[in-house]
Design a protein around this motif. Structure first.
Motif, PDB file in Angstrom:
ATOM      1  N   ALA A 159       0.828  -1.214   0.000  1.00 11.95           N
ATOM      2  CA  ALA A 159       0.000   0.000   0.000  1.00 11.95           C
ATOM      3  C   ALA A 159       0.857   1.257   0.000  1.00 11.95           C
ATOM      4  O   ALA A 159       0.595   2.201  -0.764  1.00 11.95           O
ATOM      5  CB  ALA A 159      -0.928  -0.011   1.210  1.00 11.95           C
ATOM      6  N   VAL A 160       1.886   1.286   0.847  1.00 15.17           N
ATOM      7  CA  VAL A 160       2.742   2.470   0.910  1.00 15.17           C
ATOM      8  C   VAL A 160       3.554   2.625  -0.376  1.00 15.17           C
ATOM      9  O   VAL A 160       3.774   3.741  -0.854  1.00 15.17           O
ATOM     10  CB  VAL A 160       3.661   2.404   2.140  1.00 15.17           C
ATOM     11  N   THR A 161       3.986   1.515  -0.958  1.00 13.51           N
ATOM     12  CA  THR A 161       4.724   1.581  -2.225  1.00 13.51           C
ATOM     13  C   THR A 161       3.839   2.141  -3.329  1.00 13.51           C
ATOM     14  O   THR A 161       4.287   2.969  -4.136  1.00 13.51           O
ATOM     15  CB  THR A 161       5.236   0.190  -2.617  1.00 13.51           C
ATOM     16  N   ALA A 162       2.594   1.699  -3.374  1.00  8.29           N
ATOM     17  CA  ALA A 162       1.667   2.226  -4.381  1.00  8.29           C
ATOM     18  C   ALA A 162       1.482   3.734  -4.214  1.00  8.29           C
ATOM     19  O   ALA A 162       1.470   4.485  -5.201  1.00  8.29           O
ATOM     20  CB  ALA A 162       0.328   1.511  -4.277  1.00  8.29           C
ATOM     21  N   ALA A 163       1.359   4.191  -2.960  1.00  9.41           N
ATOM     22  CA  ALA A 163       1.246   5.627  -2.718  1.00  9.41           C
ATOM     23  C   ALA A 163       2.521   6.348  -3.127  1.00  9.41           C
ATOM     24  O   ALA A 163       2.479   7.438  -3.706  1.00  9.41           O
ATOM     25  CB  ALA A 163       0.938   5.886  -1.241  1.00  9.41           C
ATOM     26  N   GLY A 164       3.675   5.738  -2.834  1.00  4.42           N
ATOM     27  CA  GLY A 164       4.938   6.350  -3.221  1.00  4.42           C
ATOM     28  C   GLY A 164       5.094   6.456  -4.720  1.00  4.42           C
ATOM     29  O   GLY A 164       5.681   7.415  -5.233  1.00  4.42           O
ATOM     30  N   SER A 318      14.910   5.573  -2.085  1.00  6.88           N
ATOM     31  CA  SER A 318      14.761   5.474  -3.535  1.00  6.88           C
ATOM     32  C   SER A 318      15.387   6.670  -4.250  1.00  6.88           C
ATOM     33  O   SER A 318      15.971   6.517  -5.330  1.00  6.88           O
ATOM     34  CB  SER A 318      13.280   5.363  -3.912  1.00  6.88           C
ATOM     35  N   ARG A 319      15.327   7.858  -3.636  1.00  6.34           N
ATOM     36  CA  ARG A 319      15.962   9.032  -4.253  1.00  6.34           C
ATOM     37  C   ARG A 319      17.482   8.931  -4.190  1.00  6.34           C
ATOM     38  O   ARG A 319      18.186   9.378  -5.099  1.00  6.34           O
ATOM     39  CB  ARG A 319      15.500  10.320  -3.582  1.00  6.34           C
ATOM     40  N   THR A 320      18.006   8.326  -3.128  1.00  5.46           N
ATOM     41  CA  THR A 320      19.449   8.097  -3.079  1.00  5.46           C
ATOM     42  C   THR A 320      19.857   7.102  -4.158  1.00  5.46           C
ATOM     43  O   THR A 320      20.873   7.283  -4.835  1.00  5.46           O
ATOM     44  CB  THR A 320      19.855   7.571  -1.692  1.00  5.46           C
ATOM     45  N   ALA A 321      19.074   6.041  -4.319  1.00  9.97           N
ATOM     46  CA  ALA A 321      19.355   5.079  -5.385  1.00  9.97           C
ATOM     47  C   ALA A 321      19.279   5.752  -6.752  1.00  9.97           C
ATOM     48  O   ALA A 321      20.078   5.451  -7.654  1.00  9.97           O
ATOM     49  CB  ALA A 321      18.365   3.917  -5.303  1.00  9.97           C
ATOM     50  N   MET A 322      18.337   6.673  -6.932  1.00  6.49           N
ATOM     51  CA  MET A 322      18.220   7.401  -8.188  1.00  6.49           C
ATOM     52  C   MET A 322      19.468   8.234  -8.448  1.00  6.49           C
ATOM     53  O   MET A 322      20.020   8.234  -9.563  1.00  6.49           O
ATOM     54  CB  MET A 322      16.989   8.307  -8.160  1.00  6.49           C
ATOM     55  N   ALA A 323      19.945   8.953  -7.426  1.00  8.34           N
ATOM     56  CA  ALA A 323      21.147   9.768  -7.595  1.00  8.34           C
ATOM     57  C   ALA A 323      22.360   8.898  -7.912  1.00  8.34           C
ATOM     58  O   ALA A 323      23.201   9.258  -8.738  1.00  8.34           O
ATOM     59  CB  ALA A 323      21.403  10.590  -6.343  1.00  8.34           C
ATOM     60  N   MET A 324      22.456   7.730  -7.262  1.00  6.78           N
ATOM     61  CA  MET A 324      23.566   6.823  -7.546  1.00  6.78           C
ATOM     62  C   MET A 324      23.457   6.265  -8.964  1.00  6.78           C
ATOM     63  O   MET A 324      24.476   6.020  -9.618  1.00  6.78           O
ATOM     64  CB  MET A 324      23.585   5.693  -6.521  1.00  6.78           C
ATOM     65  N   GLY A 325      22.232   6.063  -9.434  1.00  4.44           N
ATOM     66  CA  GLY A 325      22.053   5.639 -10.822  1.00  4.44           C
ATOM     67  C   GLY A 325      22.504   6.708 -11.797  1.00  4.44           C
ATOM     68  O   GLY A 325      23.103   6.408 -12.842  1.00  4.44           O
ATOM     69  N   ARG A 326      22.265   7.959 -11.471  1.00  6.86           N
ATOM     70  CA  ARG A 326      22.695   9.050 -12.351  1.00  6.86           C
ATOM     71  C   ARG A 326      24.217   9.159 -12.422  1.00  6.86           C
ATOM     72  O   ARG A 326      24.768   9.562 -13.442  1.00  6.86           O
ATOM     73  CB  ARG A 326      22.104  10.368 -11.866  1.00  6.86           C
ATOM     74  N   VAL A 346      11.155   2.965 -10.743  1.00  5.17           N
ATOM     75  CA  VAL A 346      11.985   1.761 -10.729  1.00  5.17           C
ATOM     76  C   VAL A 346      12.752   1.664  -9.417  1.00  5.17           C
ATOM     77  O   VAL A 346      12.850   0.593  -8.806  1.00  5.17           O
ATOM     78  CB  VAL A 346      12.948   1.753 -11.927  1.00  5.17           C
ATOM     79  N   ALA A 347      13.292   2.789  -8.953  1.00  7.84           N
ATOM     80  CA  ALA A 347      14.032   2.801  -7.689  1.00  7.84           C
ATOM     81  C   ALA A 347      13.101   2.504  -6.518  1.00  7.84           C
ATOM     82  O   ALA A 347      13.464   1.748  -5.596  1.00  7.84           O
ATOM     83  CB  ALA A 347      14.712   4.153  -7.501  1.00  7.84           C
ATOM     84  N   VAL A 348      11.908   3.086  -6.524  1.00  7.50           N
ATOM     85  CA  VAL A 348      10.940   2.816  -5.463  1.00  7.50           C
ATOM     86  C   VAL A 348      10.599   1.329  -5.427  1.00  7.50           C
ATOM     87  O   VAL A 348      10.574   0.688  -4.360  1.00  7.50           O
ATOM     88  CB  VAL A 348       9.665   3.659  -5.655  1.00  7.50           C
ATOM     89  N   LEU A 349      10.358   0.762  -6.604  1.00 10.58           N
ATOM     90  CA  LEU A 349       9.999  -0.651  -6.682  1.00 10.58           C
ATOM     91  C   LEU A 349      11.158  -1.537  -6.238  1.00 10.58           C
ATOM     92  O   LEU A 349      10.951  -2.547  -5.549  1.00 10.58           O
ATOM     93  CB  LEU A 349       9.577  -1.001  -8.103  1.00 10.58           C
TER      94      LEU A 349
END
Length: 443
Positions: A159-164, A318-326, A346-349
């Motif tokens: 549920a929280v992931t869907a909201a995120g 997930s935002r940290t993972a996104m920055a590391m992906g960049r 994708v990072a959230v998931l």
């Protein structure tokens, strides 16, 4: 000379842009532009800090810590407080030099180099992924009987992931309200527990002999209860007069939270005893078990607090993972953002899938230990980075950062062996994958 000066202006600008997309170190998704207005004063900043620190840990960490420390639980809490405070001081000092830089992932890159930055970022991602799992488990433990806890924890996570995915996260205002309600609710629990104690008190033989390894292991687990303190250390862009407001808010937040945790720990020990406390799936609810209305209120309070913290940590990790992906420290796929709401789905998931695995495979003690291991690595890099700062940027004695670094290493080593081995294994896996990725880019 600071390593960051060797980077080109283009590279430094890239780090800044990536950093602006990272949530604060404990998961607040919003980061204001450095040129924006700073409206929050000391009281508001303290409220944000308290609300960030009083999450799921206060409802879940005491039981597994009591398994390790026994009747010396409060000493473990004191050790965890000292290490957390040292880490926060080092992080606040780094935030003053690198406002809006996006946490220790980029502080480490600026001060120490790419590899330390990667270790900090990867440690944060895996540690906070475990935190997400622990928060879901905590919510379920207070809502349903133990046989149904794992399915309900997975349902909460979904549920929280869907909201995120839709960009719905806990705002600072909501966090402050939840934090205030949690403090008031815990005070009410302490009063009820002393006026109307539970049916069964401490058992004979609960007083255990002192064990240094047990105390340190308990401190490593209780370190999870202070999760959120870095939110205070990264408020530079959101407050008036940050040079004075941030240190004051940090000190006041620690005073409030440590007082609440110490009072709760003392009541749990003296009311339940370390033996019963160590096996209580919902220890705070056990304090008021003779009052059904109070039990229901505590269950709702714990669930709301845990779910709110879960939402914030899921966003931050997930935002940290996104920055590391960049930066290509992690697969570029993680950096993709949805065109409608800019959420890195994708990072959230990916974080949610990792948390789901931990919910299925580990108990609360192992999951909290895993989380503490990753986050302690993160703050080890923070303390080492702070030691490289010049005098013009230093606001705390070097001894504080040294103490923080040594404390991080000590608590990591003292964590439960299954949690330590699994966390270090995943950390090593990330290092191997990055080596492969770096070689592939060079070729």
């Amino acid at each position: 000379m600071v390593i960051a000066r060797e980077y080109s202006p283009f590279t430094r600008a890239t780090y800044r842009r990536a950093g602006n997309l990272v949530a604060s170190a404990e998961g607040d998704q919003r980061m204001q532009h450095p040129a924006g207005p700073r409206k929050t004063g000391t009281v508001g900043a303290t409220a944000i800090g308290v609300s960030a620190m009083l999450g799921a840990g206060v409802f879940s960490a005491f039981a597994p810590a009591a398994q390790a420390a026994g009747s010396w639980l409060l000493l473990s809490l004191g050790v965890a407080l000292v290490v957390a405070a040292s880490n926060a001081a080092s992080t606040a000092q780094l935030a003053r030099q690198h406002p809006g830089a996006g946490g220790v992932y980029l502080y480490g890159r600026e001060q120490l180099g790419e590899w330390p930055g990667f270790l900090a970022g990867w440690g944060f991602v895996i540690g906070k992924t475990a935190s997400v799992a622990a928060m879901a488990i905590t919510a379920a433990a207070y809502l349903v009987p133990e046989p149904f806890a794992r399915p309900v924890a997975l349902a909460v996570l979904v549920a929280v992931t869907a909201a995120g995915m839709l960009g719905i996260t806990r705002t600072a205002a909501v966090a402050t309200v939840i934090g205030s309600v949690v403090v008031a609710g815990l005070i009410g629990v302490l009063v009820v527990a002393r006026v109307s104690p539970p049916l069964f008190g401490p058992a004979d033989g609960d007083d255990a002999a002192f064990s240094a390894p047990g105390v340190l292991q308990g401190a490593g687990i209780l370190f999870f209860a202070f999760a959120g303190y870095a939110r205070v250390a990264t408020l530079s862009e959101e407050v008036r007069d940050p040079q004075h407001t941030v240190p004051r808010a940090m000190l006041l937040s620690f005073l409030v939270v440590s007082t609440v945790l110490a009072a709760l720990g003392w009541v749990l020990l003296t009311t339940l005893g370390p033996g019963r406390l160590s096996h209580a799936p919902a220890p705070v609810a056990a304090l008021v078990e003779t009052q059904p209305v109070a039990v229901a209120a505590v269950s709702i309070l714990a669930a709301v607090s845990s779910i709110g913290a879960l939402s914030a940590v899921l966003a931050g990790s997930s935002r940290t993972a996104m920055a590391m992906g960049r930066q290509r420290d992690l697969p570029r796929l993680l950096a993709r953002q949805h065109p409608s709401n800019a959420v890195p789905r994708v990072a959230v998931l990916a974080v949610a899938v990792g948390a789901a695995l931990l919910i299925c495979l580990g108990d609360i003690r192992e999951v909290i230990g895993f989380s503490s291991a990753g986050v302690l690595v993160y703050y080890l890099v923070a303390n080492l980075s702070a030691l490289t700062q010049g005098r013009s940027h230093r606001v705390v004695p070097r001894a504080v950062s040294v103490l923080g670094a040594l404390g991080c290493i000590t608590l990591v080593v003292a964590l439960p062996l299954p949690a330590l081995v699994s966390a270090l294994g995943v950390l090593l896996l990330g290092v191997v994958l990055r080596v492969i990725a770096v070689r592939a880019r060079r070729n």
